[in-house]
Every structure is written in structure tokens, then in C-alpha cells.
Write an enzyme that holds these catalytic residues in place. Structure first.
Site, short mmCIF file in Angstrom:
data_model
loop_
_atom_site.label_atom_id
_atom_site.label_comp_id
_atom_site.label_asym_id
_atom_site.label_seq_id
_atom_site.Cartn_x
_atom_site.Cartn_y
_atom_site.Cartn_z
N TRP A 155 -2.05 -5.30 2.82
CA TRP A 155 -2.67 -5.61 1.52
C TRP A 155 -2.09 -6.86 0.88
CZ3 TRP A 155 1.37 -5.87 -1.72
CH2 TRP A 155 2.49 -5.07 -1.44
N ASN A 156 -0.95 -7.38 1.36
CA ASN A 156 -0.32 -8.48 0.60
C ASN A 156 -1.01 -9.83 0.80
OD1 ASN A 156 0.71 -8.69 3.21
ND2 ASN A 156 2.76 -9.29 2.55
N PRO A 180 -8.49 -3.23 7.79
CA PRO A 180 -7.66 -3.77 6.71
C PRO A 180 -7.09 -2.63 5.86
CG PRO A 180 -9.99 -4.02 6.18
CD PRO A 180 -9.93 -3.33 7.51
N ALA A 181 -6.11 -2.95 5.04
CA ALA A 181 -5.52 -1.95 4.14
C ALA A 181 -6.59 -1.43 3.19
CB ALA A 181 -4.39 -2.61 3.35
N GLY A 233 2.88 -5.53 9.08
CA GLY A 233 3.25 -4.49 8.13
C GLY A 233 4.72 -4.14 8.28
N SER A 234 5.06 -2.92 7.88
CA SER A 234 6.48 -2.57 7.85
C SER A 234 7.01 -2.29 9.26
CB SER A 234 6.68 -1.32 6.98
OG SER A 234 6.20 -0.19 7.68
N GLU A 255 4.13 -8.30 13.53
CA GLU A 255 4.75 -9.13 12.49
C GLU A 255 5.24 -8.14 11.45
OE1 GLU A 255 5.30 -10.66 9.27
OE2 GLU A 255 3.27 -11.50 9.16
N LEU A 256 6.56 -7.87 11.47
CA LEU A 256 7.09 -6.73 10.71
C LEU A 256 7.95 -7.18 9.52
CD1 LEU A 256 7.83 -4.52 13.86
CD2 LEU A 256 5.75 -4.62 12.49
N CYS A 289 6.57 -10.80 3.54
CA CYS A 289 7.59 -10.49 4.55
C CYS A 289 8.60 -11.63 4.67
CB CYS A 289 6.95 -10.28 5.91
SG CYS A 289 5.72 -9.01 5.91
N GLU A 385 14.76 -4.48 2.45
CA GLU A 385 13.68 -5.41 2.10
C GLU A 385 13.17 -5.02 0.71
OE1 GLU A 385 10.14 -5.27 4.60
OE2 GLU A 385 9.82 -7.39 4.24
C1 SIN Z 1 3.58 -12.09 5.24
O1 SIN Z 1 4.16 -11.84 4.22
O2 SIN Z 1 3.50 -11.24 6.12
C2 SIN Z 1 2.93 -13.41 5.52
C3 SIN Z 1 3.39 -14.51 4.68
C4 SIN Z 1 2.86 -15.86 5.15
O3 SIN Z 1 2.06 -15.96 6.08
O4 SIN Z 1 3.29 -16.85 4.58
#
Ligand code: SIN
Length: 484
Positions: A155-156, A180-181, A233-234, A255-256, A289, A385
Site C-alpha cells: 500500500w505504500n 495489490p494491497a 512487503g515485510s 523486496e522486503l 522500506c 523498522e
Molecule cells: C519501498 O519503500 O518499498 C520503495 C521505495 C522506493 O522505490 O523508493
């Protein structure tokens, strides 16, 4: 949503095989800024997810047989449409996700850039001819699309995290399914609407939106027709999805989570470091992240940096992303409670609040931009985190010590440092155990750069020529009998 220039961008059904699918039940999407219901979305589940995988599987031969130029032309139209509709897409994104409108517009451009970049890079999928050591043989290497790609996105970044995966997949000749979320399905569905308008053929890009995370996730991670699974995600969820993918030995890229250090050395340009730290930390209210999780400042510049940083953070405005603010709400009140807990647990073991440190009056999802000092690397606020607008500041005295402290985490996604000495820049950049290092730079994301982590921050890379490789298989062809 009445303010959209093109109301057709607001879609509330899953997009499967080029059609919009309704289901028996709905779920609601709310605005994190004020809790208002912004849409009722048809609640897809296992059946629709299977249909989407089937559609992607059926479309694979047609899409992978197109030339890279043909695929690029369609993708370029998709990019153009995203940019032409940037204002509406940003508005939808802010309404469902909360980030300030200017940031949402930036995200649309960032997401679209992946489509543009990969469309071009797809034309450069080269093979090899390798000397065989035997006169009548040739060793040929070709690269082919992995096949159907399934993904789950967060969702971010409701647009860019889909675009970054889908663009690489489509450019490589793969077909794509995304779940998607549920907090932010509308951005994904708007992307599907534009993909259709761009002429991306049915079955190539599918979006399934629904609340049955477990059931839909199982289809995406275990279906025999899915060749590759990709997740953002996490780390905790990523680990269980990797386990699920094992049963069919899928290619995975993950991508965690992250725990980014931001190091300010005594030779740094302090004003630039303050600006870099603000950009890295408070983007998306700290819900990225890659955002700074811990700031380390060398003793000699600790007081100067801290004073300037507090001043700059205190000037950030917080509120509804549709208003002219710097920091929006967090995604849910549960997310606020998590951040609050980390802050309170750290205060209990000696951290000091020098700014913020509490909820904002504007509503349940707001937490004030916060700075903690007297922090040590083992306190909850530094060891976890944060995923919220809180910055812990930790003092250090020398280079070796700070590299050790920065690396003392199971994560290894992004890291940042500010320094001018060229020897130090090389030593620290090489010493940091992270997949990405920003030197004198707080924002490092770029379509042309390899985004990804080491350790428990994941595997694989997104963006860049390395990101395309993640969607390609290498095939070795041995041609013999040439002298007959
Ligand atoms: C993310 O927070 O997973 C991606 C951030 C980014 O692509 O800059």
C-alpha cells in the site's frame, strides 16, 4: 472522486483477461486522512485469481512472440497515458493512501518512468556465442521470458511498486498478474484501465483485488502455471511466501524490510545532510522500506546537526494529503499504535523526545514528526523498522565503530552517509552491508538503478538492466555437427 477530470479512471472491479469482473461481495476503501469511504470494490477471491493466472498463461505465447519493438510501442502508449492522466492518478493515490498530492504526482512519474525505461531496455536483451574448444560445435546462449509472473504489492507505493515489476515483466515478454494491497486497490485498477486504452492485449496485465490474502496468495505462489513470483512487503510475510513458492520451485524476487542507517561524518556539509535526512526520512510519512531508520552523527558535529535537524523537522506541516502539507497521515491507526509503542518503549530505556513524541490532534492516523536523542543502537526504535515519522539520533566517534553499528541489523536494503573525504567515501561505501548506498544523497530511487537488498531485505533487483534479468531465463544451445 467527483473532482477527477476523467471519472472512468475510477474502477471498482478486478481486471482479468481484458474484462472487468464483479464478485458477490464488496469491500470498502477508506481515506486514511479522515476515514471517509471513497469506494466500494468488488471482492475477488481464489476463483478470480485462478482465472487471472489462466488468462496470463493463455496470453503468454502471443505476447512473448511479439518483437521487443512491438511490445515497447504499446508500453510507450501506456507510459504516455499515465503521464497524461498524472493529476487524476495522483488524486486517486492520495485519497486511498494519504501521501501529499505533490508526492503522489511524483510517484506517478516515478512509476511511469519504469514503463518507459524497460520498454527501451527490452530491445537490448542480448545473447552470447561462446567458443566451444571443439571445431564442429558452437555454444549459443539466448535469453527468454520466464513466463507468467505473479506478484503481491504493498500500500505504500500503490502505483510505482506495480509499475516497477510489471514494466520489467512485460518488456521481457512475460505476462503478469498482480494482487495489490486492499487498502490501495484503486491505483492498480486505474493502471489497468490505462493499459487497456494503450492497447496492451487481454491477459497480459491482470489485476485481482480482494480481501482473501491467504487464499489468493496461495494461488499466486503455488499455481503450476506461474513461473515467477515477486513480492514487495515485510520480511515476515516474504519469508512465508518464499516457503509457499518452494513447492513448485518458482523463481522469486523479494523486496522486503529495511533498517537504513544515515551517517553524518564530521567532514559532511551539515546543511545538505539535514536536507537529505528530511527527504529520506519524512517521504511518505516515513512509510518506505528505504527511508532512514537511524541517524548516526559523529561527536564533533552532533550538536550542530541535531539543532538544525530539529529546526527543519519542526517546520514540516502535517495534515490531509489533498491540502498543501509536507507529511500526510499514516495508513491506519494500528500503524500509529505500532510507532507509538516503539517510541514509548525506547523512552522507558533512556531515549529523550526532543520533538513530537505523540499523536497529532487531526485524527486517529496522525503521528507528529518526532525526533529522539540519547538513543543507542539496541533500543527498540533503532533495532526495528519504524515505518513512521520518527527519527532516532545516535552519537558515534569513529568510522569503524559506525560501520559496525550500521551493519548490526538483519536488514540490508538502503543506507546513506554524508562525507567529503574521498578515501572515507570509498571505505564506507564498500563497508556498508546494504544493497544500496546513497552518498551525499537522501533519495536514490531511479528507474535506471538496481533497487534491492542483501541479508533479510530480500533477493533480486528491480529497475535497471539487472532488473530485466530477473524476468529472463538463460538458455544454452549447443550446435554440433558443423563439419559434417
Ligand atoms: C519501498 O519503500 O518499498 C520503495 C521505495 C522506493 O522505490 O523508493
Amino acid at each position: 472522486m467527483r473532482e477527477l477530470k476523467d471519472s472512468q479512471l475510477l474502477k471498482c472491479f478486478s481486471y482479468i483477461n481484458g474484462s472487468w469482473h464483479s464478485s458477490e461481495t464488496n469491500f470498502i476503501v477508506t481515506n486514511p486522512a479522515n476515514g471517509e469511504v471513497i469506494a466500494k470494490v468488488s471482492n475477488a477471491g481464489v476463483v478470480e485469481t485462478e482465472l487471472a493466472v489462466q488468462a496470463a498463461s493463455n496470453a503468454l505465447k502471443m505476447w512473448s512472440s511479439k518483437s521487443a519493438n512491438e511490445r515497447a510501442a504499446l508500453m510507450r502508449k501506456w507510459f504516455d497515458l499515465m503521464m497524461a492522466n498524472q493529476d487524476d492518478l495522483a488524486r486517486i493515490l492520495t485519497l486511498e493512501q494519504g501521501k501529499p498530492l505533490a508526492e503522489a504526482k511524483g510517484e506517478i512519474a516515478y512509476g511511469a518512468a519504469f514503463i518507459d525505461w524497460f520498454a527501451e531496455e527490452g530491445k537490448r536483451v542480448y545473447g552470447d556465442v561462446i567458443p566451444s574448444g571443439s571445431g564442429d560445435k558452437r555454444i549459443i546462449v539466448i535469453k527468454q521470458p520466464v513466463g507468467v509472473v505473479a506478484s503481491i504489492t504493498p500500500w505504500n507505493f500503490p502505483n510505482a511498486m506495480i509499475a516497477r515489476k510489471a514494466a520489467a515483466a512485460l518488456a521481457a515478454g512475460c505476462t503478469f498478474v498482480v494482487r495489490p494491497a486492499t487498502q490501495t486497490p484503486l491505483s492498480a485498477l486505474a493502471m489497468a484501465e490505462l493499459a487497456e486504452r494503450a492497447g496492451i492485449p487481454a491477459g497480459v496485465f491482470n489485476v485481482v483485488v480482494g480481501e482473501d490474502a491467504r487464499g489468493m496468495g496461495k494461488v499466486l505462489t503455488q499455481h503450476p502455471d506461474v513461473a515467477k513470483f515477486t513480492f514487495t512487503g515485510s520480511t515476515a510475510v516474504g519469508k512465508s511466501l518464499i516457503e509457499q513458492c518452494a513447492s513448485t520451485v518458482k523463481k522469486v524476487s523479494m523486496e522486503l524490510g529495511g533498517n537504513a542507517p544515515f551517517i553524518v561524518f564530521d567532514d559532511a556539509d551539515i546543511d545538505a545532510a539535514v536536507q537529505g535526512a528530511i527527504a529520506s526520512k519524512y517521504r511518505n510519512a516515513g512509510q518506505t522500506c528505504v527511508c532512514t531508520n537511524r541517524i548516526f552523527v559523529q561527536d564533533a558535529v552532533l550538536a550542530q546537526f541535531t539543532e538544525k535537524f530539529i529546526q527543519a523537522v519542526s517546520e514540516l506541516t502535517i495534515g490531509n494529503g489533498l491540502d498543501d502539507v509536507n507529511v500526510g497521515p499514516m495508513i491506519t491507526s494500528a500503524a500509529v499504535a505500532g510507532v507509538e509503542q516503539l517510541v514509548n518503549d525506547s523512552i522507558a530505556v533512556g531515549a529523550t523526545v526532543v520533538l513530537g513524541g505523540e499523536r497529532d490532534q487531526q485524527g486517529d492516523n496522525y503521528y507528529l514528526p518526532t525526533i529522539l536523542t540519547n538513543v543507542t543502537n539496541d533500543m527498540p526504535i533503532a533495532a526495528n523498522e519504524i515505518f513512521g515519522p520518527v527519527t532516532p539520533i545516535i552519537a558515534f566517534s569513529d568510522e569503524e565503530q559506525v560501520i559496525a553499528m550500521a551493519n548490526d541489523t538483519e536488514y540490508g536494503l538502503a543506507s546513506y552517509f554524508y562525507a567529503r573525504d574521498i578515501g572515507r567515501i570509498w571505505r564506507v561505501a564498500e563497508g556498508l552491508a546494504f544493497g544500496m548506498v546513497g552518498v551525499n544523497e537522501g533519495i536514490i530511487s531511479n528507474a535506471a538503478a538496481p533497487f534491492g537488498g542483501v541479508k533479510q531485505s530480500g533477493s533480486g533487483r528491480e529497475g535497471s538492466k539487472y532488473g530485466l534479468d530477473d524476468y529472463l531465463e538463460i538458455k544454452y544451445i549447443c550446435i554440433g555437427g558443423l563439419n559434417q
